[in-house]
Design a protein around this motif. Structure first.
Motif, PDB file in Angstrom:
ATOM      1  N   PHE A  79       0.826  -1.213   0.000  1.00 36.88           N
ATOM      2  CA  PHE A  79       0.000   0.000   0.000  1.00 36.88           C
ATOM      3  C   PHE A  79       0.857   1.258   0.000  1.00 36.88           C
ATOM      4  N   LEU A  80       1.943   1.265   0.758  1.00 36.08           N
ATOM      5  CA  LEU A  80       2.778   2.458   0.885  1.00 36.08           C
ATOM      6  C   LEU A  80       3.451   2.842  -0.427  1.00 36.08           C
ATOM      7  N   LYS A  81       3.467   1.932  -1.389  1.00 32.17           N
ATOM      8  CA  LYS A  81       4.004   2.268  -2.708  1.00 32.17           C
ATOM      9  C   LYS A  81       3.165   3.337  -3.393  1.00 32.17           C
ATOM     10  N   LEU A  82       1.935   3.549  -2.909  1.00 31.14           N
ATOM     11  CA  LEU A  82       1.080   4.596  -3.471  1.00 31.14           C
ATOM     12  C   LEU A  82       1.522   5.989  -3.040  1.00 31.14           C
ATOM     13  N   GLY A  83       2.377   6.066  -2.024  1.00 28.52           N
ATOM     14  CA  GLY A  83       2.873   7.351  -1.559  1.00 28.52           C
ATOM     15  C   GLY A  83       1.877   8.130  -0.717  1.00 28.52           C
ATOM     16  N   VAL A  84       0.967   7.427  -0.069  1.00 26.30           N
ATOM     17  CA  VAL A  84      -0.040   8.076   0.779  1.00 26.30           C
ATOM     18  C   VAL A  84       0.414   8.027   2.235  1.00 26.30           C
ATOM     19  N   LYS A  85       0.289   9.158   2.930  1.00 21.69           N
ATOM     20  CA  LYS A  85       0.627   9.220   4.343  1.00 21.69           C
ATOM     21  C   LYS A  85      -0.653   9.306   5.179  1.00 21.69           C
ATOM     22  N   HIS A  86      -0.528   9.069   6.480  1.00 22.18           N
ATOM     23  CA  HIS A  86      -1.685   9.178   7.364  1.00 22.18           C
ATOM     24  C   HIS A  86      -2.367  10.530   7.192  1.00 22.18           C
ATOM     25  N   GLY A  87      -3.681  10.494   7.066  1.00 14.29           N
ATOM     26  CA  GLY A  87      -4.445  11.701   6.839  1.00 14.29           C
ATOM     27  C   GLY A  87      -4.714  11.970   5.376  1.00 14.29           C
ATOM     28  N   GLY A  88      -4.003  11.253   4.502  1.00 12.23           N
ATOM     29  CA  GLY A  88      -4.204  11.412   3.075  1.00 12.23           C
ATOM     30  C   GLY A  88      -5.488  10.748   2.607  1.00 12.23           C
ATOM     31  N   ARG A  89      -5.906  11.111   1.410  1.00 10.93           N
ATOM     32  CA  ARG A  89      -7.150  10.578   0.844  1.00 10.93           C
ATOM     33  C   ARG A  89      -6.844   9.538  -0.221  1.00 10.93           C
ATOM     34  N   ILE A  90      -7.639   8.468  -0.199  1.00 13.03           N
ATOM     35  CA  ILE A  90      -7.485   7.415  -1.192  1.00 13.03           C
ATOM     36  C   ILE A  90      -8.854   7.038  -1.745  1.00 13.03           C
ATOM     37  N   GLU A  91      -8.836   6.564  -2.964  1.00 14.27           N
ATOM     38  CA  GLU A  91     -10.066   6.095  -3.605  1.00 14.27           C
ATOM     39  C   GLU A  91     -10.088   4.583  -3.544  1.00 14.27           C
ATOM     40  N   ILE A  92     -11.178   4.019  -3.044  1.00 16.00           N
ATOM     41  CA  ILE A  92     -11.301   2.567  -3.042  1.00 16.00           C
ATOM     42  C   ILE A  92     -12.542   2.156  -3.831  1.00 16.00           C
ATOM     43  N   SER A  93     -12.461   1.000  -4.447  1.00 19.73           N
ATOM     44  CA  SER A  93     -13.634   0.403  -5.084  1.00 19.73           C
ATOM     45  C   SER A  93     -13.667  -1.069  -4.714  1.00 19.73           C
ATOM     46  N   ILE A  94     -14.867  -1.568  -4.483  1.00 24.97           N
ATOM     47  CA  ILE A  94     -15.069  -2.960  -4.097  1.00 24.97           C
ATOM     48  C   ILE A  94     -16.007  -3.608  -5.100  1.00 24.97           C
ATOM     49  N   GLU A  95     -15.570  -4.747  -5.642  1.00 26.55           N
ATOM     50  CA  GLU A  95     -16.355  -5.456  -6.643  1.00 26.55           C
ATOM     51  C   GLU A  95     -16.568  -6.902  -6.226  1.00 26.55           C
ATOM     52  N   ASN A  96     -17.694  -7.431  -6.639  1.00 24.28           N
ATOM     53  CA  ASN A  96     -17.954  -8.863  -6.495  1.00 24.28           C
ATOM     54  C   ASN A  96     -18.142  -9.416  -7.899  1.00 24.28           C
ATOM     55  N   GLU A  97     -17.093 -10.027  -8.422  1.00 27.04           N
ATOM     56  CA  GLU A  97     -17.048 -10.492  -9.809  1.00 27.04           C
ATOM     57  C   GLU A  97     -17.181  -9.292 -10.752  1.00 27.04           C
ATOM     58  N   THR A  98     -18.302  -9.065 -11.389  1.00 25.23           N
ATOM     59  CA  THR A  98     -18.383  -7.993 -12.387  1.00 25.23           C
ATOM     60  C   THR A  98     -19.140  -6.760 -11.887  1.00 25.23           C
ATOM     61  N   ARG A  99     -19.620  -6.793 -10.663  1.00 29.01           N
ATOM     62  CA  ARG A  99     -20.459  -5.700 -10.158  1.00 29.01           C
ATOM     63  C   ARG A  99     -19.723  -4.882  -9.112  1.00 29.01           C
ATOM     64  N   THR A 100     -19.713  -3.560  -9.269  1.00 31.46           N
ATOM     65  CA  THR A 100     -19.118  -2.673  -8.274  1.00 31.46           C
ATOM     66  C   THR A 100     -20.148  -2.367  -7.200  1.00 31.46           C
ATOM     67  N   LEU A 101     -19.819  -2.692  -5.954  1.00 33.75           N
ATOM     68  CA  LEU A 101     -20.748  -2.475  -4.850  1.00 33.75           C
ATOM     69  C   LEU A 101     -20.438  -1.214  -4.065  1.00 33.75           C
ATOM     70  N   TYR A 102     -19.207  -0.728  -4.139  1.00 29.56           N
ATOM     71  CA  TYR A 102     -18.848   0.446  -3.345  1.00 29.56           C
ATOM     72  C   TYR A 102     -17.684   1.155  -4.026  1.00 29.56           C
ATOM     73  N   LYS A 103     -17.767   2.481  -4.094  1.00 31.06           N
ATOM     74  CA  LYS A 103     -16.672   3.301  -4.598  1.00 31.06           C
ATOM     75  C   LYS A 103     -16.743   4.649  -3.917  1.00 31.06           C
ATOM     76  N   ASN A 104     -15.619   5.050  -3.306  1.00 30.48           N
ATOM     77  CA  ASN A 104     -15.659   6.292  -2.531  1.00 30.48           C
ATOM     78  C   ASN A 104     -14.239   6.762  -2.231  1.00 30.48           C
ATOM     79  N   ILE A 105     -14.144   7.996  -1.733  1.00 30.35           N
ATOM     80  CA  ILE A 105     -12.883   8.572  -1.254  1.00 30.35           C
ATOM     81  C   ILE A 105     -12.855   8.464   0.265  1.00 30.35           C
ATOM     82  N   LEU A 106     -11.814   7.831   0.805  1.00 22.01           N
ATOM     83  CA  LEU A 106     -11.700   7.606   2.242  1.00 22.01           C
ATOM     84  C   LEU A 106     -10.393   8.176   2.768  1.00 22.01           C
ATOM     85  N   VAL A 107     -10.346   8.374   4.073  1.00 17.84           N
ATOM     86  CA  VAL A 107      -9.131   8.808   4.754  1.00 17.84           C
ATOM     87  C   VAL A 107      -8.282   7.584   5.093  1.00 17.84           C
TER      88      VAL A 107
END
Length: 286
Positions: A200-228
């Motif tokens: 994960f740290l290869k992304l260059g994000v530090k504590h407090g930084g924002r990241i985009e995550i997406s969660i999929e189950n096979e072909t369907r995206t169930l969640y996508k958002n910007i998190l701390v």
């Protein structure tokens, strides 16, 4: 010298199955020190049994004996084995994939097939449905109490032959990290991934930084958002989602004082994929 004996199963505690295992173990030696890892593994869920072992085993002293019984193939031709990990603990279990994470992450030093002609509860030979009591608890207790040595468990087999469940490796492609949601932090509903902190740290994000995550189950995206990316739950408001490093040094997703899994109906296993990338500046620094 007496060693700890630790039990895990999918039996639950609503009936006498776990107590029967205790009784067999104490019948071998009443001075045994017996603990429970968990008996709340979902029925037949070998994957979760494997994960709970890797969550726990290496924190116990050298020589500790684990008995893990999640055994949908009980009575079949699957082997009954005992392995010695590279950190010195022993695990008594059906050879059905329960050792997947231990084999891959800690490593197995050597493995032996249980010789049931000598390592089986006396007068239980016609029972084929409760090997947890008749073979695993009995053999584990004999090993933990020093009545038998590891060599006396049975014949040695190649560690490469120990069965593994299919695993999807986490990957970093220079822009994002992708992996699977391996298991839940059951009581709190956090999602534990197979993405290591180091990756994960290869992304260059530090504590407090924002990241985009997406969660999929096979072909369907169930969640996508910007998190701390938070150091601890206290870094975000109650009810706010976050990404953090869990107790296994892997990345996890949670809601502070809430259940992420329940809120978004997220499951676990190799079909549940998660992708994490550094959030674009235009989104959170506009």
């Amino acid at each position: 010298m007496m060693k700890p004996l630790i039990l895990q199963s999918d039996f639950g505690t609503a009936d006498g199955a776990v107590s029967a295992m205790y009784g067999v173990a104490y019948g071998v030696n009443q001075n045994l020190n017996i603990s429970d890892l968990t008996h709340e593994i979902p029925q037949y869920d070998i994957w979760e049994a494997s994960y709970r072992l890797i969550q726990t085993v290496s924190y116990w002293p050298e020589g500790a004996v684990f008995v893990s019984v999640v055994d949908p193939g009980v009575g079949s031709t699957r082997r009954s084995i005992v392995v010695k990990t590279k950190t010195g603990q022993y695990i008594v279990t059906p050879d059905n994939g329960t050792l997947t994470h231990v084999k891959r992450i800690i490593g197995i030093e050597t493995a032996r097939v249980i010789d049931e002609s000598v390592n089986r509860l006396p007068n239980s030979g016609e029972s084929y449905t409760f090997h947890g009591r008749d073979i695993y608890a009995y053999t584990g207790a004999k090993l933990a109490s020093g009545i038998i040595t590891f060599e006396e468990v049975g014949p040695e087999v190649d560690t490469d032959s120990v069965i593994e469940l299919p695993v999807v490796e986490a990957v970093y492609d220079g822009e994002k990290v992708s992996g699977t949601i391996d298991v839940l932090d059951v009581r709190f509903g956090s999602l534990w991934t197979n993405i290591t902190r180091e990756m994960f740290l290869k992304l260059g994000v530090k504590h407090g930084g924002r990241i985009e995550i997406s969660i999929e189950n096979e072909t369907r995206t169930l969640y996508k958002n910007i998190l701390v990316y938070a150091k601890s739950f206290a870094d975000v408001y109650v009810g706010e989602p976050l990404v953090y490093v869990n107790s296994l040094d892997c990345m996890a997703v949670a809601i502070n004082q809430g259940s992420f899994a329940r809120a978004y109906n997220i499951g676990t296993g190799t079909s549940w994929r998660i992708t994490i990338r550094k959030a674009p500046r235009l989104i959170y620094e506009s």
